[in-house]
Design an enzyme around this catalytic site. Structure first.
Site, PDB file in Angstrom:
ATOM      1  N   CYS A   5      32.304  21.788  -2.921  1.00 35.59           N
ATOM      2  CA  CYS A   5      30.357  22.149  -2.595  1.00 35.59           C
ATOM      3  C   CYS A   5      29.321  21.138  -3.242  1.00 35.59           C
ATOM      4  O   CYS A   5      29.555  19.969  -2.317  1.00 35.59           O
ATOM      5  CB  CYS A   5      30.016  22.609  -3.627  1.00 35.59           C
ATOM      6  SG  CYS A   5      28.771  23.981  -3.366  1.00 35.59           S
ATOM      7  N   HIS A  18      33.915  27.947  -2.810  1.00 36.55           N
ATOM      8  CA  HIS A  18      34.430  28.088  -4.276  1.00 36.55           C
ATOM      9  C   HIS A  18      35.330  28.654  -4.164  1.00 36.55           C
ATOM     10  O   HIS A  18      35.787  29.955  -3.202  1.00 36.55           O
ATOM     11  CB  HIS A  18      33.497  28.466  -5.118  1.00 36.55           C
ATOM     12  CG  HIS A  18      32.105  27.729  -5.328  1.00 36.55           C
ATOM     13  ND1 HIS A  18      32.173  26.582  -5.924  1.00 36.55           N
ATOM     14  CD2 HIS A  18      31.184  27.871  -4.161  1.00 36.55           C
ATOM     15  CE1 HIS A  18      30.563  25.747  -6.061  1.00 36.55           C
ATOM     16  NE2 HIS A  18      30.285  26.416  -4.841  1.00 36.55           N
TER      17      HIS A  18
END
Length: 497
Positions: free
Chosen positions: A336, A433
């Site tokens: 991310c 994630h």
């Protein structure tokens, strides 16, 4: 309601253990935390963002995580700013003072979410936040005993004896409470005790004499890797807590080598639970790094998520970590925000996450990131190195990358990018994630890292099975060491409210 004398006293774990205990007894159980302040979050199947801890507690309860379990999520961004997420959607970015002033407006939202769960579940276990005796915050409380009072619920208070001073902490907590809140407290739990409980002597009895509240039990300190933690204090614990081969689900194949995995400890780190699956791997040694000297030459260097990407990128440069990343001869994995930092540029024209309109990235991936007001929160599925992979996206920054993607998504698109460092290493980036929770994908990824390092490693078993064993152990411990008949009576009292 499960309150605590301090942050990290064990509220989350006791709540999870109680959820599993009552679910085993056939009840429909749900966790609830009105307001969670954490940068560790998860995405429900409906696409709503909630705190990671409540998603984990839902797993303990055998329930599908849903937004009503955590109606308010506050994500600190540094510089006294935070993003406020209400019912799974970002409300906006504000200062801590502004949020404190608006909290009373959220009380109705919180009470409605709680009432909704109580209509649909047999048992709802609430978790407080920090301490319920923060006298400077009582007037605007929407997560601790103000909520229990308005919903007519009893409470227990957990104290951490490992820190010392547990009797003073428990007594002082109730002593500071207003009378209306003090009457709600029906029991104490002493948590994280090491050694023989007989050493407590008559301490719990004398505590009850002073404040009239019984101690329901003493929970032992549970060894082993703690996973799914929400509290930043967990970052101070060793990353590798178990020796190789201790996981009963591990591959019995003899381990020849151990991978050195370094994780950059960003100041505003988010979703550090992404590395939990690596903690369960007997072929991995994890360590935190926060400057160039500590990096060395790891087999895998992980740059995790952040709630302040541009600011943490500037910090990374200030510590000389950008040069260390560029010199890695092994593998660099950005997740991310870490992925965004590895690209060519980051722009934030609307000031969504940063007052700085943009910054140059590390330039190790051909990718550019643009922050926008819309927040992506969704699950994605695909394949990583030929193995099934899944994960969830939580980001304002939209990444455009060229070249081969790291993950081939099921919808025919790709996620992430692959590149190289000047040190001869391989660079991977992903927006997903929870990617390493997919056992096959994690094994394939570590296999690639081991191959580059010319090492042979063993692999752990199922991460989800390890998580379930940890929850079962919590429930077993609670059932053995707490007076569950007394807890049952407290729970029944709540059902009469």
């Amino acid at each position: 309601m499960v309150c605590g004398t301090t942050s990290n006293a064990g509220k989350s774990t006791v709540t999870a253990g109680l959820c599993r205990h009552y679910a085993r007894r056939g009840a429909r159980v749900a966790p609830f935390k009105a307001q969670n302040m954490s940068n560790n979050s998860a995405v429900t199947r409906s696409g709503h963002e909630i705190a990671r801890a409540q998603a984990w507690q839902a797993t303990a309860a055998g329930a599908e995580p849903e937004v009503a379990m955590n109606p308010v999520l506050v994500k600190p961004m540094g510089d006294r700013r935070c993003q406020v997420v209400v019912m799974g959607r970002p409300l906006g970015t504000m200062t801590a003072a502004d949020y404190h002033r608006m909290k009373p407006e959220l009380l109705d939202v919180v009470l409605a979410a709680l009432a909704d769960l109580r209509r649909r579940y047999d048992v709802v276990i609430l978790e407080g936040a920090g301490s319920p005796a923060e006298i400077n915050l009582l007037d605007a409380d929407i997560v601790n005993l103000r909520l229990a009072h308005d919903a007519a619920l009893p409470a227990i208070i957990v104290g951490d004896i490992d820190l010392g001073g547990v009797f003073a902490s428990l007594f002082g907590t109730v002593a500071l409470l207003p009378d209306a809140y003090r009457r709600l407290v029906k029991g104490f739990v002493v948590n994280k005790f090491r050694g023989d409980p007989a050493l407590l002597l008559d301490g719990t009895a004398r505590l009850q004499e002073r404040c009239g509240i019984p101690t329901l039990g003493v929970l032992p300190f549970l060894d082993g890797p703690e996973i799914d933690s929400e509290d930043s204090l967990a970052l101070d614990r060793p990353l590798t807590a178990a020796a190789a081969g201790t996981d009963e689900g591990a591959d019995p194949t003899r381990i020849h080598d151990v991978l050195d995995v370094a994780v950059v400890r960003l100041p505003r780190i988010a979703n550090f639970t992404d590395i939990d699956p690596l903690r369960m791997e007997p072929g991995v040694r994890l360590r935190w790094v926060d400057d160039a000297r500590s990096v060395g030459q790891p087999d895998l260097l992980v740059i995790p998520g952040s709630k302040a990407t541009v600011a943490d990128l500037a910090w990374l440069r200030s510590r000389g970590l950008h040069r260390a990343v560029d010199a890695v001869r092994g593998v660099v994995l950005g997740i991310c925000a870490g992925y965004q930092m590895l690209g060519r540029s980051i722009t934030d024209p609307g000031g969504v996450e940063s007052s700085d309109p943009g910054a140059d990235g590390l330039g190790l991936l051909d990718a550019v990131t643009t922050f926008g007001p819309d927040k992506v929160t969704r699950w994605r599925h695909g394949r990583l190195f030929g193995r099934h992979a899944s994960g969830y996206q939580i980001h304002h920054g939209v990444v455009q990358a060229s070249g081969p993607p790291l993950v081939e998504l099921d919808d025919g698109t790709g996620d992430g990018a692959i590149g190289t460092t000047t040190g001869g290493g391989t660079v991977w980036g992903t927006t997903l994630h929870g990617l390493l929770e997919s056992d096959g994908a994690r094994k394939a990824l570590l296999g690639q890292v081991a191959g580059k390092a010319r090492k042979r490693i063993g692999h752990g078993g199922s991460f989800e099975a390890a998580r379930q064993r940890r929850i079962d152990r919590l429930a077993d411990t609670i059932g053995e060491h707490l007076d569950m008949e007394a807890v049952d009576r407290i729970l029944a009292e709540g059902s009469l409210g």
